[in-house]
Design an enzyme around this catalytic site. Structure first.
Site, short mmCIF file in Angstrom:
data_model
loop_
_atom_site.label_atom_id
_atom_site.label_comp_id
_atom_site.label_asym_id
_atom_site.label_seq_id
_atom_site.Cartn_x
_atom_site.Cartn_y
_atom_site.Cartn_z
N CYS A 131 -13.66 13.41 2.02
CA CYS A 131 -14.05 13.49 3.42
C CYS A 131 -15.01 14.68 3.57
CB CYS A 131 -12.82 13.70 4.30
SG CYS A 131 -13.20 14.03 6.05
N CYS A 134 -13.11 17.60 5.83
CA CYS A 134 -12.00 18.45 5.39
C CYS A 134 -11.79 18.46 3.89
CB CYS A 134 -10.70 18.00 6.07
SG CYS A 134 -10.14 16.35 5.57
N CYS A 177 -10.18 9.42 8.35
CA CYS A 177 -9.50 10.30 7.39
C CYS A 177 -8.11 10.61 7.92
CB CYS A 177 -10.31 11.58 7.20
SG CYS A 177 -9.48 12.84 6.22
N CYS A 180 -7.79 14.68 8.78
CA CYS A 180 -8.49 15.33 9.90
C CYS A 180 -8.88 14.38 11.02
CB CYS A 180 -9.73 16.06 9.40
SG CYS A 180 -11.08 14.99 8.86
N CYS A 202 -16.50 -0.29 4.96
CA CYS A 202 -17.90 0.01 5.25
C CYS A 202 -17.96 1.44 5.79
CB CYS A 202 -18.43 -0.99 6.27
SG CYS A 202 -20.19 -0.84 6.62
#
Length: 216
Positions: A131, A134, A177, A180, A202
């Site tokens: 991510c 984070c 995510c 976060c 996607c």
């Protein structure tokens, strides 16, 4: 006068009998109507008692063990999957301070990059994708495939790393995510791609950060 009184009594008895029959008929009609109205609620109550499968195909997250991850990142990924709440909480001002304007627009405001412009769209090096907000590991490079959609596509994510929820448009499934809450993109299912899961995550390139398998 005596016969006349008996005749009056018989008329009253007949009237009472007719009234009782009518009331009984109305009562039966009311009972039938109430039973018909209650039937759907009975069905709902019965359905609610049917046990729900803990592995729903619609919201299932990939369960392939990420054996190719470096040990430190693998441990972090497995630890992140233990809890369902957000572990990397920040205020919007804090996110603005650490993210670029484009990252903030996509990760925090659920924006979308233009198709075909992302840096990871045609990128196929060996490693993992984290991510961008984070640093939580999200995808293995081995799960990436060319879907031709213009955005990076993955057929599965790391266990517990990605949350799925119905999008605001009521049609698509948003992926975020799990640590976060950063917006990644959307997942599409049943498109018959030749992949193990027949799913297409996607994902916006801006939402990702690639870490090479050779990087220590």
């Amino acid at each position: 006068e005596l016969p006349r009184e008996r005749e009056i009594e018989r008329e009253r008895e007949n009237e009472w009998s007719d009234t009782s029959s009518c009331e009984r008929g109305v009562g039966r009609m009311l009972q039938t109507a109430m039973a018909a109205m209650a039937a759907p609620f009975c069905l709902l109550h019965t359905a609610s008692r049917i046990p729900f499968s803990p592995v729903s195909p619609r919201f299932a997250i990939a369960r392939t063990p990420p054996s190719s991850l470096p040990r430190s990142r693998l441990a972090f990924a497995m630890a992140s999957s233990a809890g369902s709440g957000l572990t990397a909480r920040k205020s919007e001002d804090e996110w603005r301070a650490i993210l670029s304007p484009e990252q903030f627009r996509i990760l925090r405001q659920k924006g979308t990059e233009w198709a075909g412009t992302g840096k990871y769209n045609k990128f196929y090096e060996n490693g993992i994708y984290e991510c961008a907000g984070c640093g939580t590991p999200l995808y293995k490079s081995s799960a990436k495939f060319d879907s031709g959609c213009g955005w990076p596509a993955f057929f599965e994510g790391l266990p517990g790393a990605i949350n799925q929820s119905l999008d605001a448009d009521g049609r698509r499934i948003e992926i975020t995510c799990a640590a976060c809450g950063g917006h990644l993109g959307h997942v599409f299912k049943g498109e018959r791609f030749p992949t193990p899961t027949d799913e297409r995550h996607c994902v916006n390139s801006v939402s990702l950060k690639f870490v090479s398998a050779n990087q220590k």
